[in-house]
Design an enzyme around this catalytic site. Sequence first.
Site, PDB file in Angstrom:
ATOM      1  N   TYR A 279      24.469  45.958  50.203  1.00 47.76           N
ATOM      2  CA  TYR A 279      23.710  46.910  49.392  1.00 47.76           C
ATOM      3  C   TYR A 279      24.318  46.990  47.996  1.00 47.76           C
ATOM      4  O   TYR A 279      25.505  47.262  47.835  1.00 47.76           O
ATOM      5  CB  TYR A 279      23.735  48.285  50.058  1.00 47.76           C
ATOM      6  N   TYR A 329      14.771  46.512  43.452  1.00 49.47           N
ATOM      7  CA  TYR A 329      15.258  47.621  44.260  1.00 49.47           C
ATOM      8  C   TYR A 329      14.134  48.199  45.113  1.00 49.47           C
ATOM      9  O   TYR A 329      13.430  49.116  44.701  1.00 49.47           O
ATOM     10  CB  TYR A 329      15.826  48.702  43.344  1.00 49.47           C
TER      11      TYR A 329
END
Length: 378
Positions: A279, A329
């Site tokens: 992440y 994103y």
Amino acid sequence: MSCAVVGIGRTEYSRRSNRTPLAMAIEACRGAIDDAGLTPADVDGMSTFMVNDSAQPITVGWGLGIDELSWANAMYGGGNLVADQIATAAAVIEAGMCRAVLVYRSLNGRSGHRFGTVEGPMLVDQENQFDAASGFLVPPQWFAMWARRHQHDHGSTEEDLGHIAITQRTHAGPNDHALRREPLTMDDYLAARWINEPFRVLDCTSEVDGAVAVLVVGEDIAAGTAHDPVWLVGSSNSQSGAGWTQWDDPAAMYARSAGPKIWERTGLRPADMDVACMYDCFTYTVMATMEGYGFCEKGEVGTFFATGRATHGGDVVVNPHGGLLSEGYIHGLNHHFEAVTQLRHSAGVRQDEGAELALVTAGGGPFGGANIYSRQHP
């Protein structure tokens, strides 16, 4: 019962979709169902997570033509919940509550409600009111503070962060779906404008509009789908109520706990991973979690990336799609799309040859978790 991902779907990632999150969620979910060779009638569970904009599971299900769901869930939260979404989908299947769960995320993250923007009066509620007094209001401020602590404690540098951004941009180059594909040099990185020191704009995720969906099913359904299943081997999670300003060690993140948990639960170790989708809302998230999950020692991440250990031919391929920094994103769920693509061996020129195991992480700071996927039945 074992659970697996058998279908993946997504929309285009763009700066301006001119679409609603509902429309994009339906497209991504329909793509995942079609990819699996199933029909909406085979799906009886849906789950999502949301802050800012999204679309409710029952509404998305209705748009897909599903009259009734046995289980529907919408968690409030950010990227810290992605791993939990997958683990929860598997848990409800194993509990017999449903048989097939669509996990999706849809947002107009660039053209709609962007993180860090305020419309109308500024209201800071709940525990955030205490951080606001110190000037902490948006994610780059918190993460930058933690990155500075890491530099102080472990000697990491701006160039170390730059090597992470450069490696992921290189991976994004051949990815037609990535928002940022142009080559990136260290000079380019160091010349980029500041956001919150030590973060430049190239340390920050690429805000996009779009949606991703993955279809999780039990072993009984997985046997009859269009692609070989990608099996969920294990999950871990760590959520601390200490929050950003009470956490005891900003030079470490949730991974210091979630990392050991997942290796203990699965019997695997970092060296077993072929792909790691880490992440990366910021470069520092990658730095701290690579350490926390045990890929290298504190202060060594910059060298790990600079010497090619985080790319093809190295120890592990980190974010072969370019990650959230360069692909876009979608709150971390696109990492799961990439992990499944890699383990299906269908990533084309981006493929990690012989990939069998993938770690996918989620979250940053005090909150997050991980999932491990396998090409082989566990």
